[in-house]
Write a protein that holds these residues in place. Structure first.
Motif, PDB file in Angstrom:
ATOM      1  N   VAL A 154       5.464   2.744 -10.711  1.00 54.40           N
ATOM      2  CA  VAL A 154       5.833   3.287  -9.399  1.00 54.40           C
ATOM      3  C   VAL A 154       4.689   3.116  -8.408  1.00 54.40           C
ATOM      4  O   VAL A 154       4.918   2.802  -7.231  1.00 54.40           O
ATOM      5  N   VAL A 155       3.437   3.288  -8.862  1.00 54.12           N
ATOM      6  CA  VAL A 155       2.294   3.061  -7.976  1.00 54.12           C
ATOM      7  C   VAL A 155       2.262   1.608  -7.530  1.00 54.12           C
ATOM      8  O   VAL A 155       2.022   1.312  -6.352  1.00 54.12           O
ATOM      9  N   LYS A 156       2.524   0.688  -8.446  1.00 46.51           N
ATOM     10  CA  LYS A 156       2.565  -0.733  -8.075  1.00 46.51           C
ATOM     11  C   LYS A 156       3.660  -1.008  -7.045  1.00 46.51           C
ATOM     12  O   LYS A 156       3.448  -1.740  -6.079  1.00 46.51           O
ATOM     13  N   TYR A 157       4.825  -0.404  -7.251  1.00 47.05           N
ATOM     14  CA  TYR A 157       5.928  -0.560  -6.299  1.00 47.05           C
ATOM     15  C   TYR A 157       5.562   0.025  -4.935  1.00 47.05           C
ATOM     16  O   TYR A 157       5.766  -0.610  -3.896  1.00 47.05           O
ATOM     17  N   ASP A 158       4.997   1.236  -4.923  1.00 48.44           N
ATOM     18  CA  ASP A 158       4.619   1.875  -3.660  1.00 48.44           C
ATOM     19  C   ASP A 158       3.540   1.092  -2.932  1.00 48.44           C
ATOM     20  O   ASP A 158       3.620   0.874  -1.721  1.00 48.44           O
TER      21      ASP A 158
ATOM     22  N   SER B 196       2.760  -2.034  -3.141  1.00 47.19           N
ATOM     23  CA  SER B 196       3.217  -3.312  -2.587  1.00 47.19           C
ATOM     24  C   SER B 196       3.917  -3.097  -1.250  1.00 47.19           C
ATOM     25  O   SER B 196       3.706  -3.858  -0.304  1.00 47.19           O
ATOM     26  N   ASN B 197       4.708  -2.033  -1.140  1.00 50.42           N
ATOM     27  CA  ASN B 197       5.378  -1.748   0.138  1.00 50.42           C
ATOM     28  C   ASN B 197       4.398  -1.250   1.189  1.00 50.42           C
ATOM     29  O   ASN B 197       4.430  -1.695   2.340  1.00 50.42           O
ATOM     30  N   TYR B 198       3.525  -0.310   0.813  1.00 46.57           N
ATOM     31  CA  TYR B 198       2.596   0.277   1.780  1.00 46.57           C
ATOM     32  C   TYR B 198       1.584  -0.750   2.289  1.00 46.57           C
ATOM     33  O   TYR B 198       1.319  -0.827   3.490  1.00 46.57           O
ATOM     34  N   LEU B 199       1.021  -1.538   1.388  1.00 43.58           N
ATOM     35  CA  LEU B 199      -0.002  -2.496   1.814  1.00 43.58           C
ATOM     36  C   LEU B 199       0.587  -3.614   2.670  1.00 43.58           C
ATOM     37  O   LEU B 199      -0.063  -4.088   3.596  1.00 43.58           O
ATOM     38  N   ARG B 200       1.816  -4.012   2.383  1.00 38.77           N
ATOM     39  CA  ARG B 200       2.474  -5.002   3.243  1.00 38.77           C
ATOM     40  C   ARG B 200       2.650  -4.433   4.654  1.00 38.77           C
ATOM     41  O   ARG B 200       2.376  -5.105   5.647  1.00 38.77           O
ATOM     42  N   LEU B 201       3.080  -3.176   4.749  1.00 39.11           N
ATOM     43  CA  LEU B 201       3.242  -2.526   6.040  1.00 39.11           C
ATOM     44  C   LEU B 201       1.910  -2.395   6.768  1.00 39.11           C
ATOM     45  O   LEU B 201       1.810  -2.655   7.970  1.00 39.11           O
ATOM     46  N   VAL B 202       0.868  -2.032   6.043  1.00 39.62           N
ATOM     47  CA  VAL B 202      -0.453  -1.856   6.641  1.00 39.62           C
ATOM     48  C   VAL B 202      -1.010  -3.192   7.133  1.00 39.62           C
ATOM     49  O   VAL B 202      -1.559  -3.279   8.236  1.00 39.62           O
ATOM     50  N   LEU B 203      -0.878  -4.236   6.341  1.00 39.59           N
ATOM     51  CA  LEU B 203      -1.403  -5.533   6.764  1.00 39.59           C
ATOM     52  C   LEU B 203      -0.671  -6.082   7.984  1.00 39.59           C
ATOM     53  O   LEU B 203      -1.293  -6.682   8.864  1.00 39.59           O
ATOM     54  N   ILE B 204       0.623  -5.852   8.056  1.00 40.56           N
ATOM     55  CA  ILE B 204       1.368  -6.263   9.247  1.00 40.56           C
ATOM     56  C   ILE B 204       0.880  -5.491  10.470  1.00 40.56           C
ATOM     57  O   ILE B 204       0.670  -6.059  11.546  1.00 40.56           O
ATOM     58  N   ALA B 205       0.677  -4.184  10.316  1.00 37.23           N
ATOM     59  CA  ALA B 205       0.200  -3.371  11.441  1.00 37.23           C
ATOM     60  C   ALA B 205      -1.209  -3.786  11.864  1.00 37.23           C
ATOM     61  O   ALA B 205      -1.510  -3.852  13.062  1.00 37.23           O
ATOM     62  N   TYR B 206      -2.094  -4.069  10.900  1.00 38.60           N
ATOM     63  CA  TYR B 206      -3.453  -4.495  11.242  1.00 38.60           C
ATOM     64  C   TYR B 206      -3.444  -5.848  11.944  1.00 38.60           C
ATOM     65  O   TYR B 206      -4.218  -6.067  12.873  1.00 38.60           O
ATOM     66  N   ALA B 207      -2.580  -6.755  11.510  1.00 39.61           N
ATOM     67  CA  ALA B 207      -2.487  -8.052  12.188  1.00 39.61           C
ATOM     68  C   ALA B 207      -2.015  -7.874  13.626  1.00 39.61           C
ATOM     69  O   ALA B 207      -2.538  -8.521  14.543  1.00 39.61           O
TER      70      ALA B 207
ATOM     71  N   ILE C 213       3.620  12.144  -8.170  1.00 34.30           N
ATOM     72  CA  ILE C 213       2.262  11.807  -8.615  1.00 34.30           C
ATOM     73  C   ILE C 213       1.914  10.384  -8.190  1.00 34.30           C
ATOM     74  O   ILE C 213       0.821  10.114  -7.686  1.00 34.30           O
ATOM     75  N   ALA C 214       2.856   9.471  -8.371  1.00 30.60           N
ATOM     76  CA  ALA C 214       2.626   8.085  -7.967  1.00 30.60           C
ATOM     77  C   ALA C 214       2.465   7.973  -6.451  1.00 30.60           C
ATOM     78  O   ALA C 214       1.638   7.188  -5.971  1.00 30.60           O
ATOM     79  N   LYS C 215       3.223   8.754  -5.709  1.00 34.57           N
ATOM     80  CA  LYS C 215       3.100   8.722  -4.244  1.00 34.57           C
ATOM     81  C   LYS C 215       1.727   9.235  -3.818  1.00 34.57           C
ATOM     82  O   LYS C 215       1.102   8.674  -2.922  1.00 34.57           O
ATOM     83  N   LEU C 216       1.248  10.285  -4.452  1.00 35.32           N
ATOM     84  CA  LEU C 216      -0.070  10.822  -4.135  1.00 35.32           C
ATOM     85  C   LEU C 216      -1.155   9.787  -4.427  1.00 35.32           C
ATOM     86  O   LEU C 216      -2.048   9.562  -3.600  1.00 35.32           O
ATOM     87  N   ILE C 217      -1.075   9.141  -5.571  1.00 33.24           N
ATOM     88  CA  ILE C 217      -2.062   8.102  -5.908  1.00 33.24           C
ATOM     89  C   ILE C 217      -1.987   6.949  -4.914  1.00 33.24           C
ATOM     90  O   ILE C 217      -3.021   6.457  -4.438  1.00 33.24           O
ATOM     91  N   SER C 218      -0.780   6.537  -4.562  1.00 30.83           N
ATOM     92  CA  SER C 218      -0.611   5.429  -3.613  1.00 30.83           C
ATOM     93  C   SER C 218      -1.162   5.780  -2.239  1.00 30.83           C
ATOM     94  O   SER C 218      -1.807   4.945  -1.591  1.00 30.83           O
TER      95      SER C 218
END
Length: 132
Positions: free
Chosen positions: A7-11, A13-24, A96-101
């Motif tokens: 679940v952390v891997k799934y979260d 992947s979604n969060y970092l893609r969103l963050v990288l798009i926003a940073y770009a 728990i996975a959301k908190l870690i992510s």
């Protein structure tokens, strides 16, 4: 791989893609657009000074984007919750996975903010200020 790691891997992947798009987008809007307008208007003379002046605004933009993204990613719950429940992941494991992510996402935001701040301090020395 246990369920929390999956679940952390799934979260992430979604969060970092969103963050990288926003940073770009923030780099393009706060650095690219003023530089292109300067080059069109005055040519390449003084372009480095324009970029240096815009690096200070990049630091302020980084703070805003980091706060918005961490809260936005924290509030993305329903679709994620429905997906996890359908795939046999309990609520506790999901939270728990959301908190870690979100902690990893906050670490990425801090690193990006520090890099943006270092670049802004190398830019226009008359506006040598830092919020990080």
């Amino acid at each position: 791989m246990n369920k929390i790691a999956a679940v952390v891997k799934y979260d992430l992947s979604n969060y970092l893609r969103l963050v990288l798009i926003a940073y770009a987008w923030i780099i393009g809007l706060m650095l690219g657009v003023p530089t292109i307008i300067h080059v069109i208007g005055k040519g390449f003379t003084g372009t480095t000074e324009t970029i240096g002046a815009q690096l200070t605004t990049l630091s302020f933009g980084a703070i805003f984007v980091n706060l918005v993204l961490i809260f936005y990613c924290g509030f993305l719950t329903y679709e994620r919750f429905a997906f996890l429940i359908q795939n046999g992941v309990s609520r506790r494991t999901g939270w728990i996975a959301k908190l870690i992510s979100l902690l990893v996402l906050a670490g990425v935001a801090i690193i990006y903010g520090l890099l943006a701040n270092m670049l802004s301090l190398m830019g226009d020395q008359s506006k040598n200020v830092s919020f990080y």
